[in-house]
Design a protein around this motif. Sequence first.
Motif, short mmCIF file in Angstrom:
data_model
loop_
_atom_site.label_atom_id
_atom_site.label_comp_id
_atom_site.label_asym_id
_atom_site.label_seq_id
_atom_site.Cartn_x
_atom_site.Cartn_y
_atom_site.Cartn_z
N THR A 86 -0.81 -24.62 15.52
CA THR A 86 0.07 -23.46 15.44
C THR A 86 0.35 -23.08 13.98
O THR A 86 0.39 -23.93 13.11
N SER A 87 0.58 -21.80 13.78
CA SER A 87 0.98 -21.31 12.46
C SER A 87 2.50 -21.32 12.37
O SER A 87 3.20 -21.47 13.38
N ALA A 88 3.02 -21.11 11.17
CA ALA A 88 4.48 -21.02 11.00
C ALA A 88 5.05 -19.88 11.85
O ALA A 88 6.11 -20.02 12.45
N ASP A 89 4.33 -18.76 11.91
CA ASP A 89 4.79 -17.63 12.73
C ASP A 89 4.84 -18.00 14.21
O ASP A 89 5.79 -17.65 14.92
N GLU A 90 3.83 -18.73 14.67
CA GLU A 90 3.83 -19.15 16.08
C GLU A 90 4.95 -20.15 16.36
O GLU A 90 5.61 -20.08 17.40
N ARG A 91 5.20 -21.05 15.41
CA ARG A 91 6.29 -22.01 15.59
C ARG A 91 7.64 -21.29 15.58
O ARG A 91 8.56 -21.66 16.32
N ARG A 92 7.78 -20.27 14.77
CA ARG A 92 9.02 -19.48 14.76
C ARG A 92 9.25 -18.84 16.14
O ARG A 92 10.37 -18.85 16.66
N GLU A 93 8.19 -18.31 16.74
CA GLU A 93 8.32 -17.71 18.07
C GLU A 93 8.63 -18.75 19.14
O GLU A 93 9.38 -18.49 20.07
N LEU A 94 8.06 -19.95 19.00
CA LEU A 94 8.38 -21.03 19.93
C LEU A 94 9.86 -21.39 19.85
O LEU A 94 10.52 -21.62 20.87
N LEU A 95 10.38 -21.46 18.63
CA LEU A 95 11.81 -21.77 18.46
C LEU A 95 12.66 -20.64 19.02
O LEU A 95 13.66 -20.89 19.70
N ARG A 96 12.26 -19.40 18.77
CA ARG A 96 13.01 -18.26 19.31
C ARG A 96 13.04 -18.35 20.85
O ARG A 96 14.10 -18.18 21.46
N ASP A 97 11.89 -18.64 21.46
CA ASP A 97 11.83 -18.76 22.92
C ASP A 97 12.72 -19.89 23.42
O ASP A 97 13.42 -19.75 24.43
#
Length: 194
Positions: free
Chosen positions: A45-56
Amino acid sequence: MSEVMIEPATAERWDDVQHALTGGGDGKSCQCAWWTLTNADFNKTSADERRELLRDEIQAGPPPGLIAYVDGEPAGWVRIGPRTAQVRLSRTRNIVSTTTEPLDDPSVWAVTCFVVRREHRKQGLTTALLEAAVDYAKDAGARMIEAYPVDTSTGTHRSNELYIGTLATFLAAGFTETGLRKPGRPLVALSLAA
């Protein structure tokens, strides 16, 4: 004297979570996903993808962490929640071999990550976040809290290693050392049973 308030990381506080995570250290790139993903998944995962995972995760609830505010500004973060929701813990050999608690027990919670913005360090925010995390876990019905800090009394440590907290902070909060995962890396626990 600054006013410190600590609040759950809810969807309405998403921008505050991001402000707290992006003020120094690895919070911006990790997005507190290290303990919630397997090593293979984290590396994919990229940092952007991890940010979206945390948002979810935050939107789905319950809040997986708390935000510290200093005079109204988001200044720090702590991840606190059931150990079962932090999948890397059950895949980390030195934790599995050291814990005395069943890995599938959702009443065992874990504190696994602290982030304090550079401009707010050395003001006791980690201690305040830990105290609030204990109260949060207790109110949510946790039976036990584990953590996996660094013993800074031995050797030298880079600041990025301290995201899991220091042994001294946990001992001062009433945790006890229950085992040694590897040199300088104890496992600590706090029973919340009445």
